[in-house]
Design an enzyme around this catalytic site. Sequence first.
Site, short mmCIF file in Angstrom:
data_model
loop_
_atom_site.label_atom_id
_atom_site.label_comp_id
_atom_site.label_asym_id
_atom_site.label_seq_id
_atom_site.Cartn_x
_atom_site.Cartn_y
_atom_site.Cartn_z
N PRO A 137 71.54 -29.64 45.06
CG PRO A 137 72.68 -28.62 43.59
CD PRO A 137 72.17 -29.63 44.43
CD GLU A 192 75.11 -29.35 35.51
OE1 GLU A 192 76.35 -29.69 35.79
OE2 GLU A 192 74.30 -28.86 36.23
NE ARG A 201 77.31 -32.60 67.68
CZ ARG A 201 75.69 -31.50 68.76
NH1 ARG A 201 74.25 -31.02 68.25
NH2 ARG A 201 76.12 -30.78 70.24
CG ASP A 212 73.49 -28.77 69.51
OD1 ASP A 212 72.85 -30.04 69.48
OD2 ASP A 212 74.51 -28.73 70.14
C1 LIG Z 1 75.07 -33.39 41.80
O1 LIG Z 1 75.15 -33.47 43.11
C2 LIG Z 1 75.17 -32.24 44.23
C3 LIG Z 1 75.74 -31.05 43.56
C4 LIG Z 1 75.60 -30.22 44.70
C5 LIG Z 1 75.51 -30.31 46.07
N1 LIG Z 1 75.53 -29.52 46.68
C6 LIG Z 1 74.81 -29.45 48.39
C7 LIG Z 1 74.05 -28.32 48.73
O2 LIG Z 1 73.48 -28.98 49.84
O3 LIG Z 1 75.11 -27.22 48.70
S1 LIG Z 1 74.37 -30.76 47.85
C8 LIG Z 1 75.05 -31.48 46.30
C9 LIG Z 1 74.72 -32.56 45.12
#
Ligand SMILES: COc1ccc2nc(C(=O)O)sc2c1
Length: 245
Positions: A91, A118, A160, A175
């Site tokens: 994230p 986490e 792709r 695209d």
């Molecule tokens: C713990 O590993 C994670 C947790 C949430 C997450 N959310 C992502 C996203 O790209 O929204 S990648 C990702 C990896």
Amino acid sequence: MRIDVVTIFPGYLAPLREALLGRAIDAGLISVAVHDLRTWTHDVHQAVDDAPYGGGPGMVMRPQVWGEALDAVVGDVPSGEAPPRLIVPTPAGRPFTQAMAHEYAAESRLVFACGRYEGIDQRVIDDAATWMPVDEVSIGDYVLVGGEVAVLAIVEAVARLLPGVLGNPASAEQDSFSDGLLEGPAYTRPETWRGRAVPDVLRSGNHGAIARWRRDRALERTAARRPDLLAALPPTALDRADRAL
Ligand SMILES: COc1ccc2nc(C(=O)O)sc2c1
């Protein structure tokens, strides 16, 4: 292209072997190897996580396990050969874009590290970055439970673009985002469905008018839904007719 994915849930990556991607694998256009991270644990519980230093909720994935896994999966990179790019969905990552999909499509090998809990101990990323390019990327402003879904999205967006994967290469060239705009609406038979008719211009056979109509719809949709994309276009991207819209 060779793709390796390290995860504690190998089954999550099964969709990579379906449909278009599955056919690309069968055709030898891409190879996909999925590795169970627990292979590199050495305790009876096959522990891959531990409590975070400094306290806080959740668990962090252990560096020893990830370090051994990446050493084994990446292997010894022959001298003179470029190492693979390591992609770590998180994230906290850089937003994944179509431009990045094109960058990744030019690589001969990608390795994906799927975090859970986490996330992965930061030292794994820092150590890997000393011997291969590492990208921490996010597929959107929302939080998933792990990296596997992000890997499915990234691999599909990249694969792709590879020659021979799409039946019609023009699809990739037209695209959404390829010209910086969102694609406009698309229609197929029947001409009228539930009282809604296909726009006359699309049945006119006038290719110039059709191209103009499609461009106008794409500009309208982009302005309405992604004004940020419109603002990011270089001044030369919009012609006089675009500006008259
Ligand atoms: C713990 O590993 C994670 C947790 C949430 C997450 N959310 C992502 C996203 O790209 O929204 S990648 C990702 C990896």
